[in-house]
Design a protein around this motif. Structure first.
Motif, PDB file in Angstrom:
ATOM      1  N   PHE A   1       1.073  -1.301   0.008  1.00  0.00           N
ATOM      2  CA  PHE A   1      -0.005  -0.202   0.230  1.00  0.00           C
ATOM      3  C   PHE A   1       0.691   1.133   0.192  1.00  0.00           C
ATOM      4  N   GLY A   2       2.452   1.555   0.686  1.00  0.00           N
ATOM      5  CA  GLY A   2       2.652   2.379   1.190  1.00  0.00           C
ATOM      6  C   GLY A   2       3.462   2.639  -1.090  1.00  0.00           C
ATOM      7  N   TRP A   3       4.162   1.464  -1.554  1.00  0.00           N
ATOM      8  CA  TRP A   3       4.262   1.629  -3.077  1.00  0.00           C
ATOM      9  C   TRP A   3       3.292   1.887  -4.040  1.00  0.00           C
ATOM     10  N   LEU A   4       1.957   1.382  -3.851  1.00  0.00           N
ATOM     11  CA  LEU A   4       1.284   2.027  -4.287  1.00  0.00           C
ATOM     12  C   LEU A   4       0.735   3.662  -4.082  1.00  0.00           C
ATOM     13  N   ALA A   5       0.608   4.006  -2.905  1.00  0.00           N
ATOM     14  CA  ALA A   5       0.163   5.497  -2.233  1.00  0.00           C
ATOM     15  C   ALA A   5       1.309   6.058  -3.007  1.00  0.00           C
TER      16      ALA A   5
ATOM     17  N   GLY B   1      -7.173   5.123  -9.375  1.00  0.00           N
ATOM     18  CA  GLY B   1      -6.978   4.418 -10.701  1.00  0.00           C
ATOM     19  C   GLY B   1      -5.898   3.634 -10.313  1.00  0.00           C
ATOM     20  N   VAL B   2      -4.753   4.156  -9.503  1.00  0.00           N
ATOM     21  CA  VAL B   2      -3.702   3.557  -8.855  1.00  0.00           C
ATOM     22  C   VAL B   2      -3.352   2.067  -7.791  1.00  0.00           C
ATOM     23  N   PHE B   3      -4.671   2.755  -7.537  1.00  0.00           N
ATOM     24  CA  PHE B   3      -5.034   1.142  -6.280  1.00  0.00           C
ATOM     25  C   PHE B   3      -6.237   0.565  -6.697  1.00  0.00           C
ATOM     26  N   LEU B   4      -6.529   0.905  -7.604  1.00  0.00           N
ATOM     27  CA  LEU B   4      -7.550  -0.097  -8.249  1.00  0.00           C
ATOM     28  C   LEU B   4      -6.994  -1.184  -9.374  1.00  0.00           C
ATOM     29  N   VAL B   5      -6.125  -0.514  -9.838  1.00  0.00           N
ATOM     30  CA  VAL B   5      -5.410  -1.346 -10.860  1.00  0.00           C
ATOM     31  C   VAL B   5      -4.219  -1.911 -10.039  1.00  0.00           C
ATOM     32  N   GLY B   6      -3.981  -1.562  -9.087  1.00  0.00           N
ATOM     33  CA  GLY B   6      -2.520  -2.755  -8.577  1.00  0.00           C
ATOM     34  C   GLY B   6      -3.518  -3.503  -7.987  1.00  0.00           C
ATOM     35  N   LEU B   7      -4.042  -3.175  -7.136  1.00  0.00           N
ATOM     36  CA  LEU B   7      -4.925  -4.877  -6.021  1.00  0.00           C
ATOM     37  C   LEU B   7      -6.225  -4.890  -7.313  1.00  0.00           C
ATOM     38  N   ARG B   8      -5.877  -4.673  -7.881  1.00  0.00           N
ATOM     39  CA  ARG B   8      -7.897  -5.392  -8.744  1.00  0.00           C
ATOM     40  C   ARG B   8      -6.822  -6.760  -9.777  1.00  0.00           C
ATOM     41  N   GLY B   9      -6.061  -5.502 -10.126  1.00  0.00           N
ATOM     42  CA  GLY B   9      -5.174  -5.993 -12.112  1.00  0.00           C
ATOM     43  C   GLY B   9      -6.126  -5.555 -12.880  1.00  0.00           C
ATOM     44  N   SER B  10      -5.025  -5.713 -14.213  1.00  0.00           N
ATOM     45  CA  SER B  10      -5.323  -5.100 -15.600  1.00  0.00           C
ATOM     46  C   SER B  10      -7.231  -5.725 -15.943  1.00  0.00           C
ATOM     47  N   GLY B  11      -7.221  -6.462 -15.794  1.00  0.00           N
ATOM     48  CA  GLY B  11      -8.676  -6.403 -16.439  1.00  0.00           C
ATOM     49  C   GLY B  11      -9.466  -5.891 -16.994  1.00  0.00           C
ATOM     50  N   PRO B  12     -10.085  -5.578 -18.565  1.00  0.00           N
ATOM     51  CA  PRO B  12     -10.980  -4.933 -19.436  1.00  0.00           C
ATOM     52  C   PRO B  12     -11.577  -3.996 -18.489  1.00  0.00           C
ATOM     53  N   VAL B  13     -12.677  -4.603 -17.251  1.00  0.00           N
ATOM     54  CA  VAL B  13     -13.874  -3.811 -16.938  1.00  0.00           C
ATOM     55  C   VAL B  13     -12.958  -2.521 -15.744  1.00  0.00           C
TER      56      VAL B  13
ATOM     57  N   ALA C   1      -1.861   4.838 -19.119  1.00  0.00           N
ATOM     58  CA  ALA C   1      -0.445   5.328 -17.982  1.00  0.00           C
ATOM     59  C   ALA C   1      -0.689   3.846 -16.307  1.00  0.00           C
ATOM     60  N   LEU C   2      -2.340   3.742 -16.788  1.00  0.00           N
ATOM     61  CA  LEU C   2      -2.602   2.494 -16.125  1.00  0.00           C
ATOM     62  C   LEU C   2      -2.154   0.956 -16.188  1.00  0.00           C
ATOM     63  N   TRP C   3      -2.495   1.333 -17.271  1.00  0.00           N
ATOM     64  CA  TRP C   3      -1.743  -0.260 -17.919  1.00  0.00           C
ATOM     65  C   TRP C   3      -0.403  -0.612 -18.311  1.00  0.00           C
ATOM     66  N   ALA C   4       0.439   0.461 -18.417  1.00  0.00           N
ATOM     67  CA  ALA C   4       1.207   0.014 -18.633  1.00  0.00           C
ATOM     68  C   ALA C   4       1.934   0.481 -16.361  1.00  0.00           C
ATOM     69  N   ALA C   5       1.549   0.702 -15.598  1.00  0.00           N
ATOM     70  CA  ALA C   5       1.466   0.617 -14.575  1.00  0.00           C
ATOM     71  C   ALA C   5       1.359  -1.022 -13.764  1.00  0.00           C
ATOM     72  N   VAL C   6       0.914  -1.245 -14.389  1.00  0.00           N
ATOM     73  CA  VAL C   6       0.794  -2.993 -14.291  1.00  0.00           C
ATOM     74  C   VAL C   6       0.993  -4.230 -15.233  1.00  0.00           C
ATOM     75  N   SER C   7       1.782  -3.542 -16.532  1.00  0.00           N
ATOM     76  CA  SER C   7       1.915  -4.963 -17.447  1.00  0.00           C
ATOM     77  C   SER C   7       3.573  -4.507 -17.510  1.00  0.00           C
ATOM     78  N   ILE C   8       3.999  -3.088 -17.710  1.00  0.00           N
ATOM     79  CA  ILE C   8       5.760  -2.605 -17.880  1.00  0.00           C
ATOM     80  C   ILE C   8       6.680  -3.424 -16.089  1.00  0.00           C
TER      81      ILE C   8
END
Length: 280
Positions: free
Chosen positions: A46-50, A99-111, A162-169
């Motif tokens: 959580f600290g890194w995501l924040a 946005g960052v916490f959503l993709v950081g905790l739940r992944g990069s699914g389409p929804v 940006a959010l896709w790149a954050a969890v994919s690269i």
């Protein structure tokens, strides 16, 4: 009367500086999000995501107001309301954090990615136009609706990418390349939104953009977010996993008997040597 407006009062200095700050915020956010991936649901994750959310939010907001240093209205003195300016920073960090916490905790699914991208993009656009409402020109500011809608679409697309790149690269150089593209997208959104602006002033004023009070105010406003970016950069640079992808060494087992043998296993069974005593 309609006043002449310019985005480049100081030439290319402000656009280049704004772009670099957007890139800095993006690369820090990407590396922080990469650091959080694969870790348990602990405080470190959580600290890194924040920290990533703060970096990206400060980078976007800093880009906006560095670019606004170069904004001038012919025959008008430009000033800003401090309260709304700070509020725009809070809004930017808050929506980016969502946005960052959503993709950081739940992944990069389409929804998840689509929801996070729309929320973040609309929030970034809200930050931009809220910051514009803080501006006082002594006249009235009007917007071209079509161009405003286009800027919002660009903001949503840029935020989603940006959010896709954050969890994919995860590779360092790929992250740097992605941040350069993200910085360009954010800057494009800003200048598209500014292209929608026209200013009507009732009477020309003296002083114009040469007033040092405006520059001093914006520099004071920028001091906090820039300091936050510098601090985040220092944390990232001194973390080996963020910079080079190096993983933490596993903890040593509590029982030394459970520690793995330093020698490779052998297929030859081990037979103990009998203890033969010498009898005279």
């Amino acid at each position: 009367m309609t006043a002449d407006v310019s985005e480049f009062h100081y030439g290319l200095v402000t656009p280049i500086a704004a772009y670099l700050m957007a890139c800095l915020g993006a690369v820090l956010a990407l590396r922080c999000t990469t650091r959080s991936i694969g870790r348990g649901r602990g405080e470190k994750r959580f600290g890194w995501l924040a920290l990533g959310a703060v970096s990206l939010g400060c980078g976007i907001w800093t880009m906006h107001f560095i670019a606004m240093i170069g904004f001038s209205v012919d025959g008008a003195l430009v000033s800003y309301d401090a309260g709304r300016t700070v509020l725009s920073l809070v809004v930017c960090i808050a929506v980016v954090a969502v946005g960052v916490f959503l993709v950081g905790l739940r992944g990069s699914g389409p929804v998840t990615l689509g929801t996070a991208g729309v929320i973040t993009g609309l929030g970034v656009a809200a930050m931009h136009y809220l910051g514009m409402t803080a501006m006082n020109t002594g006249g009235t500011v009007h917007y071209d609706t079509v161009v405003v809608v286009l800027s919002v679409v660009i903001a949503v697309v840029a935020a989603t990418a940006a959010l896709w790149a954050a969890v994919s690269i995860s590779a360092v150089w790929a992250t740097v390349g992605a941040s350069l593209v993200m910085g360009a997208a954010v800057a494009t959104m800003h200048y598209t939104g500014m292209a929608a602006v026209t200013v009507h002033v009732a009477q020309a004023q003296t002083g114009g953009q040469s007033s040092t009070s405006l520059l001093a105010f914006l520099l004071v406003m920028l001091a906090g977010p820039v300091a936050a970016l510098i601090l985040a950069a220092a944390i990232v640079m001194f973390d080996p996993e963020v910079v080079g992808g190096q993983r933490d060494w596993p903890a040593a087992p509590a029982d030394p008997a459970l520690a793995p043998s330093p020698w490779p296993p052998t297929d030859t069974p081990h037979h103990p040597v009998p203890n033969h005593r010498f009898t005279p």
